[in-house]
Motif scaffolding. Structure first.
Motif, PDB file in Angstrom:
ATOM      1  N   LEU A  58      -1.646  -0.653   8.887  1.00 11.43           N
ATOM      2  CA  LEU A  58      -1.847  -2.101   8.920  1.00 11.43           C
ATOM      3  C   LEU A  58      -0.516  -2.805   9.138  1.00 11.43           C
ATOM      4  CD1 LEU A  58      -3.979  -2.286   5.678  1.00 11.43           C
ATOM      5  CD2 LEU A  58      -4.859  -2.404   7.995  1.00 11.43           C
ATOM      6  N   LYS A  59      -0.550  -3.911   9.852  1.00 15.08           N
ATOM      7  CA  LYS A  59       0.621  -4.770  10.011  1.00 15.08           C
ATOM      8  C   LYS A  59       0.442  -5.919   9.041  1.00 15.08           C
ATOM      9  CE  LYS A  59       2.919  -7.595  13.490  1.00 15.08           C
ATOM     10  NZ  LYS A  59       2.844  -8.015  14.912  1.00 15.08           N
ATOM     11  N   ILE A  60       1.353  -6.038   8.084  1.00 18.10           N
ATOM     12  CA  ILE A  60       1.297  -7.071   7.062  1.00 18.10           C
ATOM     13  C   ILE A  60       2.423  -8.081   7.319  1.00 18.10           C
ATOM     14  CG2 ILE A  60       1.462  -7.532   4.578  1.00 18.10           C
ATOM     15  CD1 ILE A  60      -0.815  -5.727   4.888  1.00 18.10           C
ATOM     16  N   ILE A  61       2.077  -9.355   7.325  1.00 15.91           N
ATOM     17  CA  ILE A  61       3.084 -10.408   7.454  1.00 15.91           C
ATOM     18  C   ILE A  61       3.029 -11.233   6.171  1.00 15.91           C
ATOM     19  CG2 ILE A  61       3.880 -12.402   8.762  1.00 15.91           C
ATOM     20  CD1 ILE A  61       2.335 -11.211  11.178  1.00 15.91           C
ATOM     21  N   HIS A  62       4.140 -11.236   5.438  1.00 15.28           N
ATOM     22  CA  HIS A  62       4.219 -11.951   4.166  1.00 15.28           C
ATOM     23  C   HIS A  62       5.572 -12.633   4.082  1.00 15.28           C
ATOM     24  CE1 HIS A  62       3.473 -12.883   0.002  1.00 15.28           C
ATOM     25  NE2 HIS A  62       4.607 -12.303  -0.344  1.00 15.28           N
ATOM     26  N   ASN A  63       5.565 -13.943   3.909  1.00 10.76           N
ATOM     27  CA  ASN A  63       6.812 -14.727   3.861  1.00 10.76           C
ATOM     28  C   ASN A  63       7.683 -14.470   5.090  1.00 10.76           C
ATOM     29  OD1 ASN A  63       6.091 -15.859   1.415  1.00 10.76           O
ATOM     30  ND2 ASN A  63       7.168 -14.304   0.230  1.00 10.76           N
TER      31      ASN A  63
ATOM     32  N   GLN B   1       0.597   1.892   5.275  1.00 12.27           N
ATOM     33  CA  GLN B   1      -0.485   2.854   5.445  1.00 12.27           C
ATOM     34  C   GLN B   1      -1.445   2.732   4.270  1.00 12.27           C
ATOM     35  OE1 GLN B   1       0.573   7.053   5.247  1.00 12.27           O
ATOM     36  NE2 GLN B   1      -0.666   7.351   7.069  1.00 12.27           N
ATOM     37  N   PHE B   2      -2.727   2.610   4.568  1.00 14.93           N
ATOM     38  CA  PHE B   2      -3.754   2.512   3.539  1.00 14.93           C
ATOM     39  C   PHE B   2      -3.949   3.888   2.922  1.00 14.93           C
ATOM     40  CE2 PHE B   2      -8.251   2.856   2.312  1.00 14.93           C
ATOM     41  CZ  PHE B   2      -8.304   1.860   1.359  1.00 14.93           C
ATOM     42  N   VAL B   3      -3.872   3.951   1.580  1.00 13.41           N
ATOM     43  CA  VAL B   3      -3.972   5.233   0.875  1.00 13.41           C
ATOM     44  C   VAL B   3      -5.320   5.376   0.186  1.00 13.41           C
ATOM     45  CG1 VAL B   3      -2.966   6.679  -0.926  1.00 13.41           C
ATOM     46  CG2 VAL B   3      -1.487   5.319   0.551  1.00 13.41           C
ATOM     47  N   SER B   4      -5.702   4.384  -0.624  1.00 17.00           N
ATOM     48  CA  SER B   4      -6.959   4.521  -1.363  1.00 17.00           C
ATOM     49  C   SER B   4      -7.455   3.174  -1.862  1.00 17.00           C
ATOM     50  CB  SER B   4      -6.777   5.456  -2.559  1.00 17.00           C
ATOM     51  OG  SER B   4      -5.895   4.885  -3.504  1.00 17.00           O
TER      52      SER B   4
ATOM     53  N   VAL C 263       1.117   2.008   1.201  1.00 15.96           N
ATOM     54  CA  VAL C 263       2.535   2.366   1.106  1.00 15.96           C
ATOM     55  C   VAL C 263       3.239   1.893   2.372  1.00 15.96           C
ATOM     56  CG1 VAL C 263       2.209   4.334  -0.429  1.00 15.96           C
ATOM     57  CG2 VAL C 263       2.120   4.677   2.033  1.00 15.96           C
ATOM     58  N   ILE C 264       4.473   1.464   2.210  1.00 12.56           N
ATOM     59  CA  ILE C 264       5.279   1.043   3.352  1.00 12.56           C
ATOM     60  C   ILE C 264       5.681   2.298   4.110  1.00 12.56           C
ATOM     61  CG2 ILE C 264       7.396  -0.131   4.050  1.00 12.56           C
ATOM     62  CD1 ILE C 264       7.075  -1.823   1.484  1.00 12.56           C
ATOM     63  N   LEU C 265       5.518   2.280   5.426  1.00 16.70           N
ATOM     64  CA  LEU C 265       5.698   3.493   6.218  1.00 16.70           C
ATOM     65  C   LEU C 265       7.121   4.036   6.222  1.00 16.70           C
ATOM     66  CD1 LEU C 265       3.388   2.912   9.292  1.00 16.70           C
ATOM     67  CD2 LEU C 265       3.082   4.489   7.403  1.00 16.70           C
ATOM     68  N   ASP C 266       8.117   3.199   6.019  1.00 19.96           N
ATOM     69  CA  ASP C 266       9.483   3.697   6.090  1.00 19.96           C
ATOM     70  C   ASP C 266      10.082   4.049   4.725  1.00 19.96           C
ATOM     71  OD1 ASP C 266       9.767   1.144   5.152  1.00 19.96           O
ATOM     72  OD2 ASP C 266      11.191   0.500   6.683  1.00 19.96           O
ATOM     73  N   GLU C 267       9.256   4.158   3.692  1.00 17.86           N
ATOM     74  CA  GLU C 267       9.756   4.526   2.369  1.00 17.86           C
ATOM     75  C   GLU C 267       9.643   6.026   2.135  1.00 17.86           C
ATOM     76  OE1 GLU C 267       7.854   2.288  -0.669  1.00 17.86           O
ATOM     77  OE2 GLU C 267       8.938   0.466  -0.177  1.00 17.86           O
ATOM     78  N   ALA C 268      10.528   6.544   1.301  1.00 21.30           N
ATOM     79  CA  ALA C 268      10.517   7.962   0.963  1.00 21.30           C
ATOM     80  C   ALA C 268       9.768   8.190  -0.350  1.00 21.30           C
ATOM     81  CB  ALA C 268      11.950   8.466   0.832  1.00 21.30           C
ATOM     82  N   ASN C 269       9.416   9.434  -0.638  1.00 19.30           N
ATOM     83  CA  ASN C 269       8.808   9.860  -1.898  1.00 19.30           C
ATOM     84  C   ASN C 269       7.459   9.176  -2.151  1.00 19.30           C
ATOM     85  OD1 ASN C 269       8.675  11.422  -4.147  1.00 19.30           O
ATOM     86  ND2 ASN C 269       9.834  10.029  -5.428  1.00 19.30           N
TER      87      ASN C 269
END
Length: 64
Positions: free
Chosen positions: A26-31, A38-41, A50-56
């Motif tokens: 999903l593309k989210i635009i906030h502020n 990515q939709f998880v559950s 979860v944000i696609l460019d985050e680790a762990n």
């Protein structure tokens, strides 16, 4: 189960806005900030993304 297959109605009979499947992006635009997530559950009325460019991500999602 037929209600799940309707193209224009949600499970509650209201007009369908969208359907999300696990791993949909999903593309989210906030502020004025744009993020790809990515939709998880969806559990107990809460969506987890979860944000696609985050680790762990796996460790954080398992706690949800």
């Amino acid at each position: 189960m037929d209600r799940l297959r309707s193209k224009d109605k949600a499970q509650n009979g209201k007009p369908l806005v969208m359907r999300l499947m696990r791993n949909d992006t999903l593309k989210i635009i906030h502020n004025n900030n744009v993020r790809l997530v990515q939709f998880v559950s969806y559990r107990r009325g809460r969506s987890t993304v979860v944000i696609l460019d985050e680790a762990n991500v796996d460790a954080r999602v398992k706690r949800c």
